[in-house]
Structure formats: structure tokens, C-alpha cells
Design a protein around this motif. Sequence first.
Motif, PDB file in Angstrom:
ATOM      1  N   TYR A  33       0.869  -1.184   0.000  1.00  0.00           N
ATOM      2  CA  TYR A  33       0.000   0.000   0.000  1.00  0.00           C
ATOM      3  C   TYR A  33       0.898   1.223   0.000  1.00  0.00           C
ATOM      4  CZ  TYR A  33      -3.595   3.333   1.380  1.00  0.00           C
ATOM      5  OH  TYR A  33      -4.464   4.402   1.417  1.00  0.00           O
ATOM      6  N   SER A  47      -7.431   6.197   6.820  1.00  0.00           N
ATOM      7  CA  SER A  47      -8.843   5.836   6.915  1.00  0.00           C
ATOM      8  C   SER A  47      -9.195   4.721   5.935  1.00  0.00           C
ATOM      9  CB  SER A  47      -9.717   7.070   6.663  1.00  0.00           C
ATOM     10  OG  SER A  47      -9.447   7.603   5.390  1.00  0.00           O
ATOM     11  N   ASN A  48     -10.351   4.153   6.139  1.00  0.00           N
ATOM     12  CA  ASN A  48     -10.922   3.125   5.268  1.00  0.00           C
ATOM     13  C   ASN A  48     -10.155   1.809   5.283  1.00  0.00           C
ATOM     14  OD1 ASN A  48     -12.960   4.938   4.451  1.00  0.00           O
ATOM     15  ND2 ASN A  48     -11.560   5.824   2.953  1.00  0.00           N
ATOM     16  N   GLY A  49      -9.539   1.485   6.419  1.00  0.00           N
ATOM     17  CA  GLY A  49      -8.858   0.206   6.520  1.00  0.00           C
ATOM     18  C   GLY A  49      -9.834  -0.890   6.864  1.00  0.00           C
ATOM     19  N   LEU A  51      -6.256  -2.278   5.200  1.00  0.00           N
ATOM     20  CA  LEU A  51      -5.612  -2.056   3.912  1.00  0.00           C
ATOM     21  C   LEU A  51      -5.322  -3.358   3.176  1.00  0.00           C
ATOM     22  CD1 LEU A  51      -3.009   0.572   5.167  1.00  0.00           C
ATOM     23  CD2 LEU A  51      -5.262   1.009   4.171  1.00  0.00           C
ATOM     24  N   ASP A 103      -7.167  -0.312  13.564  1.00  0.00           N
ATOM     25  CA  ASP A 103      -7.048   0.795  12.621  1.00  0.00           C
ATOM     26  C   ASP A 103      -5.846   0.569  11.717  1.00  0.00           C
ATOM     27  OD1 ASP A 103      -4.780   1.450  14.132  1.00  0.00           O
ATOM     28  OD2 ASP A 103      -5.654   3.241  15.013  1.00  0.00           O
ATOM     29  N   SER A 104      -5.625   1.526  10.822  1.00  0.00           N
ATOM     30  CA  SER A 104      -4.467   1.471   9.918  1.00  0.00           C
ATOM     31  C   SER A 104      -3.673   2.756  10.094  1.00  0.00           C
ATOM     32  CB  SER A 104      -4.926   1.344   8.461  1.00  0.00           C
ATOM     33  OG  SER A 104      -5.715   0.202   8.280  1.00  0.00           O
ATOM     34  N   ASP A 118      -1.805  -2.382   9.116  1.00  0.00           N
ATOM     35  CA  ASP A 118      -3.070  -2.655   9.788  1.00  0.00           C
ATOM     36  C   ASP A 118      -2.742  -3.129  11.193  1.00  0.00           C
ATOM     37  OD1 ASP A 118      -4.688  -2.068   7.584  1.00  0.00           O
ATOM     38  OD2 ASP A 118      -4.673  -4.140   6.867  1.00  0.00           O
TER      39      ASP A 118
END
Length: 160
Positions: A33, A47-49, A51, A103-104, A118
Motif C-alpha cells: 500500500y 482511513s478506510n482500513g 488495507l 485501525d491502519s 493494519d
Amino acid sequence: MPKQHGPTNLAQKALNTNSKITIMVNFTILSEYSLQPPTEIGRFKISNGPLYDLVRVQDLARSVDRVKALTKKCRNDVDKFFAGDYEEVAELIRGVKAHDFIDSEWCENGTGGIAACDAYMVRRLEELPGIGRILTVVYFVKFAISKAGTLVLVVSCHTS
């Protein structure tokens, strides 16, 4: 030579005028990533993990040779909590469940590299050495898939 009055360089001028200095840093991205990496030193959430696909990470972790501690602190923690046994770390990763996700974030390795990781919190039943009592131990594990897609880069692996 004429006497100088006041600040003589940019840094001193900035400090004297209460200006904020931003230092740009170039990192080497070690993770697969790579979107929007930080340009400053520090911790930056993503955000949006998660990943990485957890099943893919766990498949990589089936081979202990594909699990690598990325930081000195992580290597020290593996020595401390797992007696340096990376098979135990691989087993911990293989036991992670999707609902364990925290979270990531971008993580530095201490030598100019960064990885988008992650983080998971894993609960395991373990027998305490010498006592024979079984307790729930909570581990935090943070990892990424390497840029080449061949390794699980473990940045953090410790108890709560």
C-alpha cells in the motif's frame, strides 16, 4: 568587522517570529500500500482500513520465512514475548480475526523506511510458565505486506 544585530540565519529568524517550521522528509515506502504517504515524521492514521486482505496476510504467514520484524523494537518484543520464535509470531497472525481490527496507520522503521500497516488486537489463552494457570493474554500486532507482495512486515507485536 561590523557588529551584527539580531538573528543571522533563517532558523533563528523563524524562532524569533514564532513561525512554525515544517521539515519535509523523503521516506522509502516498504509496503504494498503506498497511497498518500506522509511527508513529515510522526504517526499518521489511514482511513478506510483494513488495507490488506487478512486471508492473504495469513496465507503469507503460513511460512515463517515470510514473516519479518521491521523495527528494532519489534525484534526486541519478539525476543521478550516469544523467545525469538517467529513461528509463534506467524501463529499469532494466523489467529487474527477480522473483528480484531483496530485501525491502519503509517509506521516508520527507524532507518528511513515506512509501511502502511493494519493493527489488530488478539486475545489468546496461554499457560503461564511455572504456574500452570491459563489466562487470556491480549496482544497488539501491526503488520503490512511488503512492496513485492512476498513478506508480512511486522512493525509491532506486544502485549497490552
